[in-house]
Write a protein that holds these residues in place. Structure first.
Motif, mmCIF file in Angstrom:
data_model
loop_
_atom_site.group_PDB
_atom_site.id
_atom_site.type_symbol
_atom_site.label_atom_id
_atom_site.label_comp_id
_atom_site.label_asym_id
_atom_site.label_seq_id
_atom_site.Cartn_x
_atom_site.Cartn_y
_atom_site.Cartn_z
ATOM 1 N N PHE A 153 5.739 -13.641 -3.619
ATOM 2 C CA PHE A 153 5.354 -11.701 -4.771
ATOM 3 C C PHE A 153 3.938 -11.923 -3.853
ATOM 4 O O PHE A 153 3.483 -12.525 -2.808
ATOM 5 C CB PHE A 153 4.808 -12.565 -5.852
ATOM 6 C CG PHE A 153 5.738 -13.302 -6.892
ATOM 7 C CD1 PHE A 153 6.651 -12.071 -7.567
ATOM 8 C CD2 PHE A 153 5.708 -14.284 -7.013
ATOM 9 C CE1 PHE A 153 7.981 -12.848 -7.665
ATOM 10 C CE2 PHE A 153 6.911 -15.400 -7.477
ATOM 11 C CZ PHE A 153 7.484 -14.332 -7.949
ATOM 12 N N ALA A 154 3.291 -10.214 -4.075
ATOM 13 C CA ALA A 154 2.159 -9.719 -3.153
ATOM 14 C C ALA A 154 1.138 -9.606 -4.388
ATOM 15 O O ALA A 154 0.119 -8.446 -4.443
ATOM 16 C CB ALA A 154 2.424 -8.894 -2.605
ATOM 17 N N PHE A 155 1.133 -10.577 -5.136
ATOM 18 C CA PHE A 155 -0.615 -10.207 -6.671
ATOM 19 C C PHE A 155 -1.934 -10.210 -6.268
ATOM 20 O O PHE A 155 -2.086 -9.475 -6.268
ATOM 21 C CB PHE A 155 0.240 -10.584 -7.737
ATOM 22 C CG PHE A 155 1.519 -10.414 -8.707
ATOM 23 C CD1 PHE A 155 1.763 -9.213 -9.078
ATOM 24 C CD2 PHE A 155 2.484 -11.460 -8.341
ATOM 25 C CE1 PHE A 155 3.080 -9.388 -9.690
ATOM 26 C CE2 PHE A 155 3.388 -11.280 -8.840
ATOM 27 C CZ PHE A 155 3.470 -9.670 -9.853
ATOM 28 N N ASP A 156 -1.714 -11.158 -4.389
ATOM 29 C CA ASP A 156 -2.933 -11.394 -4.515
ATOM 30 C C ASP A 156 -3.131 -10.287 -3.228
ATOM 31 O O ASP A 156 -3.334 -10.071 -2.194
ATOM 32 C CB ASP A 156 -3.163 -12.240 -3.742
ATOM 33 C CG ASP A 156 -2.119 -12.604 -2.502
ATOM 34 O OD1 ASP A 156 -0.895 -12.940 -2.724
ATOM 35 O OD2 ASP A 156 -1.521 -13.849 -2.384
ATOM 36 N N CYS A 175 -2.493 -4.552 -5.988
ATOM 37 C CA CYS A 175 -2.427 -5.388 -7.642
ATOM 38 C C CYS A 175 -3.858 -5.252 -8.004
ATOM 39 O O CYS A 175 -3.982 -5.255 -9.412
ATOM 40 C CB CYS A 175 -2.141 -7.066 -7.687
ATOM 41 S SG CYS A 175 -1.585 -7.338 -9.138
ATOM 42 N N VAL A 176 -5.159 -5.362 -7.985
ATOM 43 C CA VAL A 176 -6.453 -5.548 -8.297
ATOM 44 C C VAL A 176 -6.538 -4.083 -8.955
ATOM 45 O O VAL A 176 -7.078 -3.610 -10.233
ATOM 46 C CB VAL A 176 -7.242 -5.528 -7.837
ATOM 47 C CG1 VAL A 176 -8.538 -5.660 -8.057
ATOM 48 C CG2 VAL A 176 -7.312 -7.050 -6.789
ATOM 49 N N GLU A 177 -5.942 -3.312 -8.344
ATOM 50 C CA GLU A 177 -6.254 -1.733 -8.841
ATOM 51 C C GLU A 177 -4.877 -0.942 -9.219
ATOM 52 O O GLU A 177 -5.434 -0.743 -10.236
ATOM 53 C CB GLU A 177 -6.127 -0.839 -6.692
ATOM 54 C CG GLU A 177 -6.310 0.615 -7.501
ATOM 55 C CD GLU A 177 -6.675 1.829 -6.054
ATOM 56 O OE1 GLU A 177 -5.693 2.800 -6.473
ATOM 57 O OE2 GLU A 177 -6.153 1.069 -5.166
ATOM 58 N N ALA A 178 -4.379 -1.901 -9.367
ATOM 59 C CA ALA A 178 -2.757 -1.848 -10.668
ATOM 60 C C ALA A 178 -3.716 -2.241 -11.912
ATOM 61 O O ALA A 178 -3.297 -1.513 -12.977
ATOM 62 C CB ALA A 178 -1.952 -2.008 -10.463
ATOM 63 N N LEU A 179 -4.342 -3.652 -11.891
ATOM 64 C CA LEU A 179 -4.619 -4.057 -12.968
ATOM 65 C C LEU A 179 -5.937 -3.258 -13.690
ATOM 66 O O LEU A 179 -6.098 -3.010 -14.798
ATOM 67 C CB LEU A 179 -5.220 -5.301 -12.247
ATOM 68 C CG LEU A 179 -4.147 -6.569 -12.577
ATOM 69 C CD1 LEU A 179 -4.685 -7.610 -11.979
ATOM 70 C CD2 LEU A 179 -3.289 -6.534 -13.776
ATOM 71 N N GLN A 180 -6.635 -2.887 -12.522
ATOM 72 C CA GLN A 180 -7.631 -1.724 -13.215
ATOM 73 C C GLN A 180 -7.780 -0.504 -13.953
ATOM 74 O O GLN A 180 -8.304 -0.257 -15.005
ATOM 75 C CB GLN A 180 -9.022 -1.385 -11.999
ATOM 76 C CG GLN A 180 -9.872 -1.985 -11.136
ATOM 77 C CD GLN A 180 -10.222 -2.192 -9.885
ATOM 78 O OE1 GLN A 180 -9.779 -1.636 -9.685
ATOM 79 N NE2 GLN A 180 -11.498 -3.110 -9.490
#
Length: 438
Positions: A235-238, A242-247
């Motif tokens: 996975f590439a959540f780190d 991913c951080v920008e997606a969650l924001q």
């Protein structure tokens, strides 16, 4: 494309790139079919069987299966050497069957033999759900990307005519850019204009609870990062993506005061209950709201990259497969050839009043030609089809259920986007490792 001269849809659009199938005479032959024991599916199976039998003089026997056990039953049937000839199953549910060597590769026997131009005939997400490397293990009948934003039209009317949103674009002018919001900023401003915190119940600007994995994977895709690598199983959540997606998914709309975590479980329930002006994450929200008397339509989500046509990651839909060891494999191949035709795809796509089609020409058919808000919304959603890919094979399906509780901590202010991304990577990697050992 030949269908015995009996085309169902006389207004069929351009069929270039489609199959050239001449129905064979299957008199005296019987084909066993397994499918989901679910009324809308059973109705479509029966319609398809009736048409196939009319064209071939063969017999198809339907054996509906319980949805909670259809995969395990299929695996058992393979072990006992008594599988059905044809199996209707979601592509993303078929990894275990492919891993066991239990599904026939029909790349040549169906697609190659019929001379189909796959790029012209299919939306990429739909065919991708049945593709493992170069092998193709089935024929898709639908897509399932959730690329839309469900919008309350009564709230739009009440807010005034100066609103900027994709719903004002005429059908004749629709394209992959103008069917979508120009940016997240535009969508958030639109949501703020529609919300009413003084009403009872409160009408929030938007709701995006549920289907978080697809939402996050899509935004990471737009930022150039693949959420899951099939080759490595990583996975590439780190990642910054991913951080920008969650924001964008949680932090920004919550800080703007246009969204709050509600107790109705997911966006479809929230939107149908009249508690959000925009419903994001499942395109069915507009239809469910319409069913309870609200007026709603769909437009397309924006891209995180300015000026870029939005890209999406979808989970694919249902389709038809041939188990290895089928007693009547030759008959099953003819049934799958039939399923590639415009008429068969047209029959299936009428499910639920109009499902996202797998076949590109069906998107231009009379199924979606109405003047009502839902039909107009479907035509907007179809503009996203060419830019939607399948989310990939090889990941543990249980991961789907693990994502929302992790993201909910961010919604509740108990985590940050960076910590949430790290936790997604940690928990989902551990689960994937357990899955790989099983």
């Amino acid at each position: 494309m030949l269908l015995g001269g009996k085309a169902l849809a006389q207004d069929a659009p351009d069929l270039a790139g489609g199959p050239n199938w001449t129905p064979p005479d299957l008199s005296g032959q019987s084909i066993r079919m397994w499918g989901l024991n679910y009324a809308p599916h059973v109705e479509r199976y029966q319609m398809l069987i009736s048409k196939f039998q009319e064209l071939t003089n063969g017999t198809v026997t339907l054996e509906p299966q319980d949805g909670s056990s259809i995969v395990s039953s299929a695996l058992t049937s393979l072990a006992s050497r008594n599988p059905p000839d044809v199996l209707c199953l979601m592509g993303r549910m078929s990894d275990g069957l492919v891993k066991q060597g239990g599904l026939t590769d029909v790349r040549q026997s169906v697609y190659g033999d019929l001379g189909i131009d796959n790029a012209a005939w299919w939306f990429p997400e739909a065919l991708g759900a049945y593709s493992w490397g170069e092998a193709i293990h089935g024929v898709p009948v639908e897509g399932n990307a959730h690329s839309g934003v469900s919008v309350r039209l009564d709230l739009v009317a009440a807010a005034g005519a100066d609103l900027a949103w994709p719903g004002t674009v005429a059908d004749a002018d629709l394209n992959e850019l103008n069917a979508a919001f120009a940016s997240y900023e535009q969508m958030f401003e639109f949501a703020a204009r529609l919300q009413n915190k003084g009403s009872s119940p409160v009408i929030w600007g938007q709701n995006r609870q549920g289907w978080e994995l697809l939402n996050i994977a899509t935004m990471m895709e737009q930022l150039g990062t693949n959420w899951f690598d099939e080759q490595s199983g990583q996975f590439a959540f780190d990642s910054e993506a991913c951080v920008e997606a969650l924001q964008t998914l949680v932090t920004k709309p919550y800080e703007l005061g246009i969204e709050s975590k509600l107790g109705l479980g997911h966006v479809v329930n929230v939107f149908a209950a009249g508690q959000a002006a925009l419903g994001i994450g499942n395109d069915a929200a507009a239809g469910e709201a319409t069913a309870v008397g609200l007026s709603a339509t769909n437009v397309v989500l924006p891209s995180l990259v300015a000026g870029q046509a939005p890209k999406f990651v979808g989970e694919g839909g249902w389709g038809f497969e041939i188990p290895v060891g089928a007693k009547n494999e030759a008959g099953a191949i003819e049934f799958l050839k039939f399923m590639t035709t415009y008429d068969a795809q047209f029959i299936w796509s009428g499910i639920y009043g109009g499902m996202t089609p797998a076949c590109r020409p069906v998107a231009k058919s009379s199924i979606y030609a109405g003047d009502g808000p839902l039909s107009q919304g479907q035509r907007r959603l179809h503009t996203a089809g060419p830019n939607t890919r399948f989310m990939g094979h090889g990941w543990d399906p249980q991961i789907n259920e693990m994502v929302q509780p992790i993201v909910d901590l961010l919604r509740e202010g108990k985590s940050t986007p960076k910590d949430t991304a790290a936790e997604l990577q940690r928990q989902l990697t551990a689960q994937q490792q357990r899955f790989a050992r099983s």
